[in-house]
Enzyme design. Structure first.
Site, PDB file in Angstrom:
ATOM      1  N   TYR A  53     -18.971 -18.268 -12.097  1.00  0.00           N
ATOM      2  CA  TYR A  53     -18.974 -17.025 -11.227  1.00  0.00           C
ATOM      3  C   TYR A  53     -20.359 -16.598 -10.867  1.00  0.00           C
ATOM      4  O   TYR A  53     -21.289 -16.834 -11.295  1.00  0.00           O
ATOM      5  CB  TYR A  53     -18.674 -15.970 -12.040  1.00  0.00           C
ATOM      6  CG  TYR A  53     -17.187 -15.759 -12.622  1.00  0.00           C
ATOM      7  CD1 TYR A  53     -16.281 -16.641 -12.042  1.00  0.00           C
ATOM      8  CD2 TYR A  53     -16.661 -15.198 -13.884  1.00  0.00           C
ATOM      9  CE1 TYR A  53     -15.026 -16.902 -12.577  1.00  0.00           C
ATOM     10  CE2 TYR A  53     -15.227 -15.092 -14.065  1.00  0.00           C
ATOM     11  CZ  TYR A  53     -14.500 -16.182 -13.549  1.00  0.00           C
ATOM     12  OH  TYR A  53     -13.207 -16.087 -14.111  1.00  0.00           O
ATOM     13  N   SER A 238      -5.844 -12.009 -12.975  1.00  0.00           N
ATOM     14  CA  SER A 238      -5.349 -11.582 -11.730  1.00  0.00           C
ATOM     15  C   SER A 238      -3.968 -10.826 -11.798  1.00  0.00           C
ATOM     16  O   SER A 238      -2.962 -11.182 -11.228  1.00  0.00           O
ATOM     17  CB  SER A 238      -5.077 -12.854 -10.691  1.00  0.00           C
ATOM     18  OG  SER A 238      -5.038 -12.528  -9.461  1.00  0.00           O
ATOM     19  N   GLY A 243      -5.215  -8.939  -5.572  1.00  0.00           N
ATOM     20  CA  GLY A 243      -5.151  -7.548  -4.443  1.00  0.00           C
ATOM     21  C   GLY A 243      -3.971  -7.462  -3.769  1.00  0.00           C
ATOM     22  O   GLY A 243      -3.799  -6.533  -3.120  1.00  0.00           O
ATOM     23  N   THR A 246      -1.907  -4.373  -4.611  1.00  0.00           N
ATOM     24  CA  THR A 246      -2.240  -3.042  -4.102  1.00  0.00           C
ATOM     25  C   THR A 246      -1.835  -2.723  -2.847  1.00  0.00           C
ATOM     26  O   THR A 246      -1.652  -1.354  -2.493  1.00  0.00           O
ATOM     27  CB  THR A 246      -3.904  -2.981  -3.916  1.00  0.00           C
ATOM     28  OG1 THR A 246      -4.376  -3.805  -2.931  1.00  0.00           O
ATOM     29  CG2 THR A 246      -4.530  -3.607  -5.281  1.00  0.00           C
ATOM     30  N   GLY A 247      -1.174  -3.574  -1.976  1.00  0.00           N
ATOM     31  CA  GLY A 247      -0.662  -3.247  -0.703  1.00  0.00           C
ATOM     32  C   GLY A 247      -1.744  -3.303   0.371  1.00  0.00           C
ATOM     33  O   GLY A 247      -1.527  -3.325   1.478  1.00  0.00           O
ATOM     34  N   LYS A 248      -3.044  -3.600   0.248  1.00  0.00           N
ATOM     35  CA  LYS A 248      -3.915  -3.717   1.070  1.00  0.00           C
ATOM     36  C   LYS A 248      -3.900  -4.883   2.017  1.00  0.00           C
ATOM     37  O   LYS A 248      -4.687  -4.751   3.006  1.00  0.00           O
ATOM     38  CB  LYS A 248      -5.445  -3.634   0.671  1.00  0.00           C
ATOM     39  CG  LYS A 248      -5.888  -4.795  -0.350  1.00  0.00           C
ATOM     40  CD  LYS A 248      -7.261  -4.389  -1.129  1.00  0.00           C
ATOM     41  CE  LYS A 248      -7.505  -5.388  -1.993  1.00  0.00           C
ATOM     42  NZ  LYS A 248      -8.731  -5.248  -2.686  1.00  0.00           N
TER      43      LYS A 248
END
Length: 350
Positions: A53, A238, A243, A246-248
């Protein structure tokens, strides 16, 4: 905050594990410090990182997240004993990490030393193998005939696994790590490590972290049952499907600064017509019961039998606040039944 036993380790970990892979690209040291402070204030005692990372993984971002956590540890040495730090050694495939070579015993010992230096700590509570040396059905490879089992030399891989366990044992005896675990593994991988550990009196793997979410349920019940009966903690990563839940990313949106906006299109394999349709229905359920889509996905994950601690990540503090609050939500039976209907409609959307 509720807590659970981390496999057979004797450690009690919060049901929320603070993921850190955005620290060093999407997040600064100040951001990370704020997130750690908020998480600890709300009972989180478990932080997950990895040598590879920050993400997206590149030669320039390698090790940055551990360095950020190390800076926090250095500035908060009195809190070190209150935090369970988990890190991981990268598997093969990235040319900037050990020339892309497989994990070996020597690599384990060297990587532990390097992680300790970056983390500025004397020990790592949980040290995990990020992915196995062989190809495994993760990262979009779960479809039949995606890879060939016959390509695996079982004797050679068992010998590698034994060597890895011996090196992990050496690190445990030296006090450099406390426990060891797996990531992105299969029932065969788990059972082989457990068998070798018992046969050779070596450390038992105490945990495994695999991808698991409303859109990726392939581990339940088969792998999770195996973990439960062998006292191996199951740690979903995850849970928001990078993501998507989240709907984004609805209607193929790419908000600036989000993870998908930073990724190569071909690597966004979760973005399918089916996953978009499923995510839209889950978002609708969340809206109708008065919580956010992220909270629905996390609360559901927390209620799945066999889940020990869910790994969450956030790029903004308000997202972290929203996510941690999800673990105080208990979905009622009617909501769970509505979720199940969507799952049955889209059992494997990507």
């Amino acid at each position: 905050m509720k807590y659970a036993k981390l496999g057979n380790s004797g450690l009690q970990v919060s049901r929320v594990c603070l993921g850190s892979m955005t620290w060093g690209v999407q997040n600064t040291q100040q951001d990370a410090d704020q997130q750690i402070h908020y998480a600890l204030e709300h009972g989180v005692n478990f932080i997950d990182t990895a040598e590879m990372y920050a993400i997206p993984a590149t030669p320039d971002t390698y090790g940055k997240t551990e360095q950020i956590i190390g800076h926090w540890i250095s500035a908060n040495a009195h809190k070190r004993q209150d935090v369970i730090i988990a890190s991981k050694i990268a598997g093969p495939g990235m040319h900037w990490v050990r020339d892309g070579q497989p994990i070996t015993g020597e690599a384990v010992i060297k990587s532990v030393e390097d992680s300790l230096t970056r983390l500025q700590t004397d020990y790592i509570d949980l040290y995990q193998l990020h992915w196995p040396n062989r190809v495994s059905p993760h990262f979009g490879k779960q479809w039949p005939n995606t890879f060939t089992f016959d390509e695996v030399d079982v004797s050679a891989h068992r010998a590698q696994m034994l060597e890895i366990l011996q090196a992990l044992n050496e690190c445990i005896v030296a006090g450099k790590i406390r426990h060891c675990g797996l990531s992105d593994e299969t029932p065969w991988g788990i059972s082989t490590y457990l068998e070798l550990a018992q046969k050779h009196s070596l450390p038992k793997m105490v945990s495994i972290q695999n991808e698991f979410s409303l859109l990726c349920q392939k581990d339940w019940p088969y792998l999770i049952e195996h973990c439960h009966h062998n006292d191996v903690a199951y740690l979903p990563w995850s849970p928001l499907a990078t993501g998507l839940l989240t709907g984004k990313y609805a209607n193929n949106a790419r908000p600036q600064g989000t993870r998908w906006s930073l990724m190569q299109p071909k690597s966004i394999y979760r973005n399918t017509e089916f996953s978009q349709s499923a995510a839209a229905q889950y978002c609708e359920i969340a809206q109708q019961i008065g919580i956010t889509p992220a909270q629905l996905a996390l609360a559901w994950c927390n209620q799945v039998q066999g889940v020990t601690s869910t790994i969450i990540g956030a790029t903004h503090l308000h997202q972290l606040q929203e996510n941690i609050a999800a673990f105080d939500i208990e979905l009622d039976e009617q909501t769970l039944q509505r979720i199940n209907k969507v799952t049955q409609q889209f059992p494997a959307p990507y």
